[in-house]
Design an enzyme around this catalytic site. Structure first.
Site, PDB file in Angstrom:
ATOM      1  N   ASP A  48     -12.258   6.689   4.053  1.00  0.00           N
ATOM      2  CA  ASP A  48     -10.991   6.540   4.771  1.00  0.00           C
ATOM      3  C   ASP A  48     -10.525   5.081   4.787  1.00  0.00           C
ATOM      4  OD1 ASP A  48      -8.779   7.295   6.164  1.00  0.00           O
ATOM      5  OD2 ASP A  48      -9.786   7.585   8.094  1.00  0.00           O
TER       6      ASP A  48
ATOM      7  N   ASP B  37       1.493   6.566   5.348  1.00  0.00           N
ATOM      8  CA  ASP B  37       0.586   5.558   4.793  1.00  0.00           C
ATOM      9  C   ASP B  37       1.155   4.904   3.530  1.00  0.00           C
ATOM     10  OD1 ASP B  37      -1.711   4.266   5.543  1.00  0.00           O
ATOM     11  OD2 ASP B  37      -3.039   5.460   4.274  1.00  0.00           O
TER      12      ASP B  37
ATOM     13  N   ASP C  25      -2.868  10.148   3.199  1.00  0.00           N
ATOM     14  CA  ASP C  25      -4.234   9.688   3.464  1.00  0.00           C
ATOM     15  C   ASP C  25      -4.935  10.723   4.340  1.00  0.00           C
ATOM     16  OD1 ASP C  25      -6.580   8.370   3.937  1.00  0.00           O
ATOM     17  OD2 ASP C  25      -5.716   6.826   5.250  1.00  0.00           O
TER      18      ASP C  25
ATOM     19  N   ARG D 236      -7.565  -0.631   1.421  1.00  0.00           N
ATOM     20  CA  ARG D 236      -8.054  -1.928   0.956  1.00  0.00           C
ATOM     21  C   ARG D 236      -8.570  -1.857  -0.482  1.00  0.00           C
ATOM     22  NH1 ARG D 236     -12.239  -2.312   5.857  1.00  0.00           N
ATOM     23  NH2 ARG D 236     -10.535  -1.151   6.798  1.00  0.00           N
TER      24      ARG D 236
ATOM     25  N   LYS E 258       0.865  -1.184   0.000  1.00  0.00           N
ATOM     26  CA  LYS E 258       0.000   0.000   0.000  1.00  0.00           C
ATOM     27  C   LYS E 258       0.900   1.231   0.000  1.00  0.00           C
ATOM     28  CE  LYS E 258      -3.213   2.538   3.086  1.00  0.00           C
ATOM     29  NZ  LYS E 258      -4.090   2.507   4.270  1.00  0.00           N
TER      30      LYS E 258
ATOM     31  N   LYS F 107     -10.367  12.708   7.977  1.00  0.00           N
ATOM     32  CA  LYS F 107      -9.827  12.363   9.297  1.00  0.00           C
ATOM     33  C   LYS F 107      -9.867  13.584  10.208  1.00  0.00           C
ATOM     34  CE  LYS F 107      -6.445   8.817   7.970  1.00  0.00           C
ATOM     35  NZ  LYS F 107      -7.002   7.692   8.718  1.00  0.00           N
TER      36      LYS F 107
ATOM     37  N   GLU G 150      -9.545   3.376   2.434  1.00  0.00           N
ATOM     38  CA  GLU G 150      -9.106   3.455   1.026  1.00  0.00           C
ATOM     39  C   GLU G 150      -8.002   2.463   0.687  1.00  0.00           C
ATOM     40  OE1 GLU G 150      -7.734   5.174   3.383  1.00  0.00           O
ATOM     41  OE2 GLU G 150      -5.662   4.792   2.844  1.00  0.00           O
TER      42      GLU G 150
END
Ligand code: BES
Ligand code: ZN
Ligand code: ZN
Length: 487
Positions: free
Chosen positions: A328, A269, A251, A332, A246, A258, A330
């Protein structure tokens, strides 16, 4: 940092400072020449405790045993204790666990990992750093150490620790300096230096490959996404390993924004993708006889008029439809498409994904540990074992059929979040398993590195910030696959 291995006894080696490791509080050992002074200073030799005796030119540091993990952090503590001094050269004896040179490797890793500092954004860079480390083959238990074996371990340690620091540098770089295009450039540069093959997929190619969920996450960013594919292909490889990372260069949470406090550190991230790049670098430099493919989904999750939304339904590369209830979650979505692409491109014996996927993993196992999920206990256990061997912490989290049901959707094939607030690391793992095909189902493990990838204080051999989590564990695993003949 240069390492020199010498057969000379330690006292005949020239250096400004001698480092002495006090093992298991044993101040009576022949290596401990300043017992009285140490006692006076209140030094007892506890793990990572250090005491610099300037007049004697010695730095003492404690280690609970001669096992790798203890020696690694002791070496890191010693090098940290010398930070800010003007010394450039040090010397140290050899400490092994019954003659096994792995401890030597751990010591060298400790020196390199412990001396890391990220100073890109500091106006004043620290000038004085230890440059020369001489290691004498004089051994703690007076064992005879094979110089060839010892030098191989030192060489390996340098490659692995440098690759870990390479990963740390990428993760620590700010989102405005490291966005998907930059990540792809770093991968290309590294591939050129190491002889890896590197293919970059830009938006046009991503659309052609039907990676619509990845593209949706990327849509509101001014930085277009990239998928990176690095390949190490030796002749007659013993097996094939695929790594997927990833690489969220930022993010923000997207429209499910967030809260301010949670957004800080989200430059990290991209840790999974950065780890994959570090692993590929080490695998190439070690020239391991395993075919290894590294895929990175490099994307920025932002807000804007074009942002993907809660209530959207997206179609992943494998045709599954996904109801979005939280933008959020995201990582996955990006991994779903990259996992599908990776499996389409390569049929592998092992498939591992690395991701700072869930805050729930940090809640479950704490900051220092990665959680390992999958459909095959043996593969999960293998990752946990090799992580520990390499000096990382990891623990298995088991799937179960009840949590699997919580990601069902009323309107699509699957929902991107669970209907329960508990077990979030596992439900995210279940989500990913929907994008692992039957052939790879038992060969796959998901590694959630959200805890250890980025910690805002120093711990063990890790500095404030990026740790390079995942690199050492996976290089060790791949190294051992190279030794093992049956898969
Ligand atoms: N990148 C985060 C996970 C994360 C959190 C990594 C803290 C490192 C530290 C991920 O994309 C995320 O936001 N996950 C959500 C999922 C939730 C919306 C189901 C989370 O963990 O809160
Ligand atoms: Zn997120
Ligand atoms: Zn994320």
């Amino acid at each position: 940092m240069n390492f020199e291995l010498t057969a000379l006894p330690l006292q005949d080696v020239d250096a400004e400072i001698e480092i002495v490791i006090v093992v298991a509080n044993n101040l009576k050992h022949r290596f401990v020449q300043d017992k009285k002074l140490l006692k006076k200073a209140g030094f007892s030799g506890g793990q990572d405790e250090s005491c610099l005796l300037l007049g004697e030119g010695r730095l003492y540091v404690g280690a609970a045993s001669v096992k790798s993990a203890a020696i690694r952090t002791a070496a890191a503590s010693a090098i940290k204790a010398l930070k800010g001094t003007k010394y450039k050269s040090i010397k140290i004896a050899t400490y092994t666990n019954k003659g096994c040179t792995y401890t030597l490797r751990a010591m060298v890793e400790g020196f390199i990992l412990g001396s890391y500092s990220f100073e890109t954004y500091k106006s004043k860079k620290s000038k004085n750093k230890i440059k020369e480390i001489s290691i004498s083959l004089e051994e703690y238990s007076a064992l005879k150490i094979d110089i060839e074996k010892a030098s191989i371990q030192i060489h390996k340690a340098q490659i692995i620790a440098d690759a870990t620091n390479f990963t740390r540098d990428i993760v620590n770089t700010t989102p405005d300096d490291c966005y998907p295009e930059v990540m792809a450039n770093i991968a290309e540069g590294m591939a050129e230096d190491t002889g890896l093959k590197c293919k970059i997929l830009k938006p046009k190619a991503l659309r052609k490959e039907k990676m619509e969920t990845l593209l949706a996450v990327a849509r509101a960013s001014r930085h277009t996404p990239r998928v990176i594919h690095l390949t190490h292909k030796p002749k007659n490889p013993k097996c094939v390993v695929t790594l997927v990372g990833k690489g969220l260069t930022y993010d923000s949470g997207g429209l499910s924004l967030k809260p301010a406090d949670f957004m800080v550190t989200m430059k990290s991230d991209k840790s999974g993708g950065s780890a994959v790049m570090g692993i590929m670098k080490a695998v190439a430099e070690l020239d391991l006889p395993i075919e290894v493919h590294g895929f990175v989904g490099a994307v920025e999750n932002m807000i804007g008029g074009d942002a993907y939304k809660p209530d959207d339904v997206l179609v992943a590369k494998n045709g599954k439809t996904i109801e979005i209830r939280n933008t959020d979650a995201e990582g996955r979505l990006v991994l779903a498409d990259v996992l599908c692409y990776a499996q389409q491109e390569v049929k592998s014996d092992y498939l591992f994904d690395f991701a700072t996927l869930t805050g729930a993993s940090v809640v479950a196992v704490g900051h220092y540990t990665s959680s390992i999920m999958g459909n095959n206990k043996k593969v999960q256990d293998l990752v946990v074992k090799e992580a520990h061997n390499a000096g990382e912490l990891a623990t298995a989290l088991d799937f179960n059929p009840y949590l699997k049901k919580t990601i069902k959707s009323e309107i699509a094939d699957i929902c991107n979040i669970s209907n329960t607030r508990y077990g979030g690391a596992i439900t995210a793992g279940h989500f990913l398993s929907e994008f692992v095909d039957k052939k790879h189902s038992k060969k796959w493990a998901h590694i959630d590195i959200a805890g250890p990838a980025f910690v805002e204080h120093a711990w063990g051999e890790n500095p404030h910030g990026a740790s390079g989590a995942g690199v050492r564990m996976m290089v060790k695993l791949i190294e051992n696959l190279a030794k093992d003949t049956k898969h």
